[in-house]
Design a protein around this motif. Structure first.
Motif, PDB file in Angstrom:
ATOM      1  N   SER A   1       0.886  -1.190   0.023  1.00  0.00           N
ATOM      2  CA  SER A   1      -0.097  -0.069   0.037  1.00  0.00           C
ATOM      3  C   SER A   1       0.720   1.208  -0.030  1.00  0.00           C
ATOM      4  CB  SER A   1      -0.691  -0.028   1.037  1.00  0.00           C
ATOM      5  OG  SER A   1      -1.739  -1.134   1.368  1.00  0.00           O
ATOM      6  N   MET A   2       1.906   1.514   0.682  1.00  0.00           N
ATOM      7  CA  MET A   2       3.028   2.298   0.846  1.00  0.00           C
ATOM      8  C   MET A   2       3.432   2.432  -0.535  1.00  0.00           C
ATOM      9  SD  MET A   2       6.012   2.717   3.498  1.00  0.00           S
ATOM     10  CE  MET A   2       6.646   1.184   2.798  1.00  0.00           C
ATOM     11  N   VAL A   3       3.959   1.437  -1.067  1.00  0.00           N
ATOM     12  CA  VAL A   3       4.809   1.647  -2.466  1.00  0.00           C
ATOM     13  C   VAL A   3       3.674   1.977  -3.408  1.00  0.00           C
ATOM     14  CG1 VAL A   3       5.886   0.592  -4.298  1.00  0.00           C
ATOM     15  CG2 VAL A   3       6.529  -0.092  -1.976  1.00  0.00           C
ATOM     16  N   LYS A   4       2.590   1.712  -3.470  1.00  0.00           N
ATOM     17  CA  LYS A   4       1.505   2.120  -4.443  1.00  0.00           C
ATOM     18  C   LYS A   4       1.140   3.436  -4.336  1.00  0.00           C
ATOM     19  CE  LYS A   4      -2.798   0.252  -6.187  1.00  0.00           C
ATOM     20  NZ  LYS A   4      -3.833  -0.582  -5.758  1.00  0.00           N
ATOM     21  N   ALA A   5       0.993   3.844  -3.330  1.00  0.00           N
ATOM     22  CA  ALA A   5       0.609   5.325  -2.826  1.00  0.00           C
ATOM     23  C   ALA A   5       1.890   6.270  -3.382  1.00  0.00           C
ATOM     24  CB  ALA A   5       0.486   5.440  -1.539  1.00  0.00           C
TER      25      ALA A   5
ATOM     26  N   GLU B   1       9.620   8.871 -14.028  1.00  0.00           N
ATOM     27  CA  GLU B   1       9.816   9.215 -12.626  1.00  0.00           C
ATOM     28  C   GLU B   1       9.994   7.875 -12.007  1.00  0.00           C
ATOM     29  OE1 GLU B   1       7.592  13.790 -11.927  1.00  0.00           O
ATOM     30  OE2 GLU B   1       6.431  11.576 -12.024  1.00  0.00           O
ATOM     31  N   LYS B   2       9.181   6.745 -12.274  1.00  0.00           N
ATOM     32  CA  LYS B   2       9.241   5.531 -11.679  1.00  0.00           C
ATOM     33  C   LYS B   2      10.964   4.989 -11.873  1.00  0.00           C
ATOM     34  CE  LYS B   2       4.491   4.644 -11.724  1.00  0.00           C
ATOM     35  NZ  LYS B   2       3.330   3.859 -12.456  1.00  0.00           N
ATOM     36  N   GLU B   3      11.196   5.068 -13.132  1.00  0.00           N
ATOM     37  CA  GLU B   3      12.560   4.461 -13.549  1.00  0.00           C
ATOM     38  C   GLU B   3      13.712   4.919 -12.831  1.00  0.00           C
ATOM     39  OE1 GLU B   3      12.439   3.936 -17.843  1.00  0.00           O
ATOM     40  OE2 GLU B   3      10.604   2.901 -17.761  1.00  0.00           O
ATOM     41  N   ALA B   4      13.364   6.498 -12.704  1.00  0.00           N
ATOM     42  CA  ALA B   4      14.687   7.296 -12.060  1.00  0.00           C
ATOM     43  C   ALA B   4      14.665   6.924 -10.644  1.00  0.00           C
ATOM     44  CB  ALA B   4      14.299   8.772 -12.231  1.00  0.00           C
ATOM     45  N   LEU B   5      13.491   6.868  -9.846  1.00  0.00           N
ATOM     46  CA  LEU B   5      13.341   6.340  -8.646  1.00  0.00           C
ATOM     47  C   LEU B   5      14.059   4.996  -8.519  1.00  0.00           C
ATOM     48  CD1 LEU B   5      12.606   6.680  -5.884  1.00  0.00           C
ATOM     49  CD2 LEU B   5      10.296   5.792  -6.019  1.00  0.00           C
ATOM     50  N   MET B   6      13.793   3.942  -9.273  1.00  0.00           N
ATOM     51  CA  MET B   6      14.252   2.693  -9.127  1.00  0.00           C
ATOM     52  C   MET B   6      15.723   2.661  -9.468  1.00  0.00           C
ATOM     53  SD  MET B   6      12.051   0.362  -8.323  1.00  0.00           S
ATOM     54  CE  MET B   6      13.205  -0.861  -8.627  1.00  0.00           C
ATOM     55  N   LYS B   7      16.321   3.579 -10.234  1.00  0.00           N
ATOM     56  CA  LYS B   7      17.796   3.721 -10.619  1.00  0.00           C
ATOM     57  C   LYS B   7      18.341   4.462  -9.258  1.00  0.00           C
ATOM     58  CE  LYS B   7      21.261   5.472 -13.684  1.00  0.00           C
ATOM     59  NZ  LYS B   7      21.556   6.302 -14.929  1.00  0.00           N
ATOM     60  N   GLY B   8      17.841   5.163  -8.800  1.00  0.00           N
ATOM     61  CA  GLY B   8      18.394   6.058  -7.583  1.00  0.00           C
ATOM     62  C   GLY B   8      18.435   4.958  -6.564  1.00  0.00           C
ATOM     63  N   LEU B   9      17.293   4.311  -6.129  1.00  0.00           N
ATOM     64  CA  LEU B   9      17.266   3.233  -5.186  1.00  0.00           C
ATOM     65  C   LEU B   9      18.394   2.247  -5.122  1.00  0.00           C
ATOM     66  CD1 LEU B   9      13.275   3.131  -4.473  1.00  0.00           C
ATOM     67  CD2 LEU B   9      15.098   4.004  -2.942  1.00  0.00           C
TER      68      LEU B   9
END
Length: 146
Positions: free
Chosen positions: A114-118, A127-135
């Motif tokens: 639920s947290m990740v989905k939000a 933006e999702k791909e950038a977040l994944m790359k950063g993480l």
């Protein structure tokens, strides 16, 4: 660049602390109030898929087998985990979640999903791909320290 470093650092600290606070609050008021945060993470590391040895679980938690043994003893007493001897080699003991452990595991996984989905809900694909790359980069950096 230093401005971004400070902003990201502040956000990471806030998010980490918020997650811990929410998890602690939910544990105290819910059906699983007998669990500590460390025990919760131990249950997560044991998981539901396959039976794992204490060595495997300790490695995934980056703790010693001795430290894990204390936690497992408590989780066995509380009814969340059980030790199962291997049929092929009786010297090997594997850990598995009991019904109560699986119930907690599913509830906790639901919270995380639920947290990740939000968090992802209003992000574009870029933006999702950038977040994944950063993480991924952050995780790689952290793995070098333990």
């Amino acid at each position: 660049m230093d401005k971004h470093i400070d902003l990201v650092n502040d956000q990471l600290i806030r998010v980490f602390n918020d997650i811990l606070t929410i998890e602690e609050t939910e544990l105290k008021k819910g059906d699983f109030s007998d669990l500590s945060i460390k025990e919760m993470h131990t249950i997560e590391a044991i998981g539901m898929r396959e039976k794992r040895t204490t060595g495997e679980v300790a490695k995934s938690l980056s703790i010693t087998v001795g430290t894990l043994t204390v936690a497992i003893n408590n989780l066995v007493k509380k009814g969340y985990v059980e030790r199962v001897r291997s049929e092929e080699d009786r010297r090997i003991v594997r850990l598995q979640l009991t019904n109560r452990g699986r119930l907690f595991y599913r509830a906790h996984q639901h919270f995380h999903k639920s947290m990740v989905k939000a968090a992802l809900e209003e992000m574009s694909q870029d933006e999702k791909e950038a977040l994944m790359k950063g993480l991924g980069s952050l995780h790689k950096f952290l793995k070098q320290y333990y």
